[in-house]
Design a protein around this motif. Sequence first.
Motif, PDB file in Angstrom:
ATOM      1  N   SER A  42       0.838  -1.202   0.000  1.00  0.00           N
ATOM      2  CA  SER A  42       0.000   0.000   0.000  1.00  0.00           C
ATOM      3  C   SER A  42       0.875   1.256   0.000  1.00  0.00           C
ATOM      4  O   SER A  42       1.951   1.292   0.607  1.00  0.00           O
ATOM      5  N   ASP A  43       0.383   2.287  -0.678  1.00  0.00           N
ATOM      6  CA  ASP A  43       1.131   3.548  -0.728  1.00  0.00           C
ATOM      7  C   ASP A  43       1.280   4.164   0.664  1.00  0.00           C
ATOM      8  O   ASP A  43       2.304   4.784   0.964  1.00  0.00           O
ATOM      9  N   ARG A  44       0.265   3.998   1.496  1.00  0.00           N
ATOM     10  CA  ARG A  44       0.294   4.608   2.829  1.00  0.00           C
ATOM     11  C   ARG A  44       1.424   4.035   3.676  1.00  0.00           C
ATOM     12  O   ARG A  44       2.188   4.771   4.317  1.00  0.00           O
ATOM     13  N   ILE A  45       1.572   2.715   3.689  1.00  0.00           N
ATOM     14  CA  ILE A  45       2.617   2.066   4.474  1.00  0.00           C
ATOM     15  C   ILE A  45       3.997   2.380   3.893  1.00  0.00           C
ATOM     16  O   ILE A  45       4.958   2.653   4.628  1.00  0.00           O
ATOM     17  N   THR A  46       4.102   2.368   2.570  1.00  0.00           N
ATOM     18  CA  THR A  46       5.376   2.666   1.921  1.00  0.00           C
ATOM     19  C   THR A  46       5.790   4.108   2.185  1.00  0.00           C
ATOM     20  O   THR A  46       6.966   4.390   2.460  1.00  0.00           O
ATOM     21  N   ALA A  47       4.828   5.043   2.126  1.00  0.00           N
ATOM     22  CA  ALA A  47       5.123   6.451   2.401  1.00  0.00           C
ATOM     23  C   ALA A  47       5.586   6.632   3.845  1.00  0.00           C
ATOM     24  O   ALA A  47       6.508   7.412   4.120  1.00  0.00           O
ATOM     25  N   ARG A  48       4.966   5.903   4.767  1.00  0.00           N
ATOM     26  CA  ARG A  48       5.382   5.991   6.165  1.00  0.00           C
ATOM     27  C   ARG A  48       6.820   5.515   6.328  1.00  0.00           C
ATOM     28  O   ARG A  48       7.625   6.143   7.040  1.00  0.00           O
ATOM     29  N   ALA A  49       7.170   4.410   5.685  1.00  0.00           N
ATOM     30  CA  ALA A  49       8.541   3.891   5.753  1.00  0.00           C
ATOM     31  C   ALA A  49       9.528   4.895   5.153  1.00  0.00           C
ATOM     32  O   ALA A  49      10.617   5.117   5.712  1.00  0.00           O
ATOM     33  N   LEU A  50       9.158   5.508   4.041  1.00  0.00           N
ATOM     34  CA  LEU A  50      10.032   6.491   3.417  1.00  0.00           C
ATOM     35  C   LEU A  50      10.257   7.698   4.321  1.00  0.00           C
ATOM     36  O   LEU A  50      11.366   8.229   4.405  1.00  0.00           O
ATOM     37  N   ARG A  51       9.187   8.142   5.010  1.00  0.00           N
ATOM     38  CA  ARG A  51       9.344   9.277   5.919  1.00  0.00           C
ATOM     39  C   ARG A  51      10.266   8.927   7.079  1.00  0.00           C
ATOM     40  O   ARG A  51      11.108   9.749   7.492  1.00  0.00           O
ATOM     41  N   LEU A  52      10.148   7.709   7.610  1.00  0.00           N
ATOM     42  CA  LEU A  52      11.015   7.291   8.716  1.00  0.00           C
ATOM     43  C   LEU A  52      12.477   7.228   8.272  1.00  0.00           C
ATOM     44  O   LEU A  52      13.376   7.686   8.991  1.00  0.00           O
ATOM     45  N   VAL A  53      12.711   6.693   7.074  1.00  0.00           N
ATOM     46  CA  VAL A  53      14.081   6.645   6.556  1.00  0.00           C
ATOM     47  C   VAL A  53      14.586   8.065   6.290  1.00  0.00           C
ATOM     48  O   VAL A  53      15.761   8.383   6.545  1.00  0.00           O
ATOM     49  N   ALA A  54      13.702   8.950   5.806  1.00  0.00           N
ATOM     50  CA  ALA A  54      14.096  10.339   5.559  1.00  0.00           C
ATOM     51  C   ALA A  54      14.559  11.010   6.843  1.00  0.00           C
ATOM     52  O   ALA A  54      15.592  11.695   6.866  1.00  0.00           O
TER      53      ALA A  54
ATOM     54  N   GLU B 225       9.201  12.044  -2.162  1.00  0.00           N
ATOM     55  CA  GLU B 225       8.624  10.822  -2.720  1.00  0.00           C
ATOM     56  C   GLU B 225       7.457  10.339  -1.863  1.00  0.00           C
ATOM     57  O   GLU B 225       6.435   9.877  -2.381  1.00  0.00           O
ATOM     58  N   ALA B 226       7.596  10.468  -0.534  1.00  0.00           N
ATOM     59  CA  ALA B 226       6.516  10.068   0.371  1.00  0.00           C
ATOM     60  C   ALA B 226       5.286  10.947   0.161  1.00  0.00           C
ATOM     61  O   ALA B 226       4.153  10.468   0.166  1.00  0.00           O
TER      62      ALA B 226
END
Length: 207
Positions: free
Chosen positions: A72-84, A198-199
């Motif tokens: 899901s885009d929501r979970i992937t966006a959350r992971a990207l924000r955490l890595v950011a 990207e997120a």
Amino acid sequence: MNEDHRRETLEARGLRLEYATIAWNAVEMLIAIGLGIAARSLALVAFGLDTMIELFASGVVVWHLRHPGRDSDRITARALRLVAWAFFVLAIVVTVGAIWALVTETSPDESPLGIGYLALTAVVMLSLGAAKRATGRRLGSEPLEAEARMSIIDAALALGVLIGLAANALFGWWWADPAAALLVAVAAAHEGFENLEEAREMSPASC
């Protein structure tokens, strides 16, 4: 090989690479801090402390790869924000350490063991980063690709600290390491902004 089996194989490979990264970084943290204390090298100690941030980023990717909603885009966006944010913290820590070294004109003792270990770390992290980036692209995992770039930045940071220690030992250039570290900090901050953007594109309503 059908698509589901191919995806499972790539996800398993991604997890193995992340577990290898976590194992290496855990050992790296202890060795770098120990060698840094022995050599009175702020750069080596800071390098070891930076590893905790990289451990967090790897943990985020493991969480994402194992999450039932990883597509899901929501979970992937959350992971990207955490890595950011891991990139931002890394940039801040490296910048503070570099500025402190420049202001205090910190000059470490020679550390042949530290130089050798940093050279090994640069090779290992660059190899892991390249493997994770290739796997992330084939899998279509943005968080895995983003964390792969952190491993490559870690390799660059190791190389920068190595050059700093070597330049100080050979030429007395105590400023070489903090100068290289500042360049790495800029690269880390840039990656953080790229991941946040990207997120936002994936999940604008939740950013």
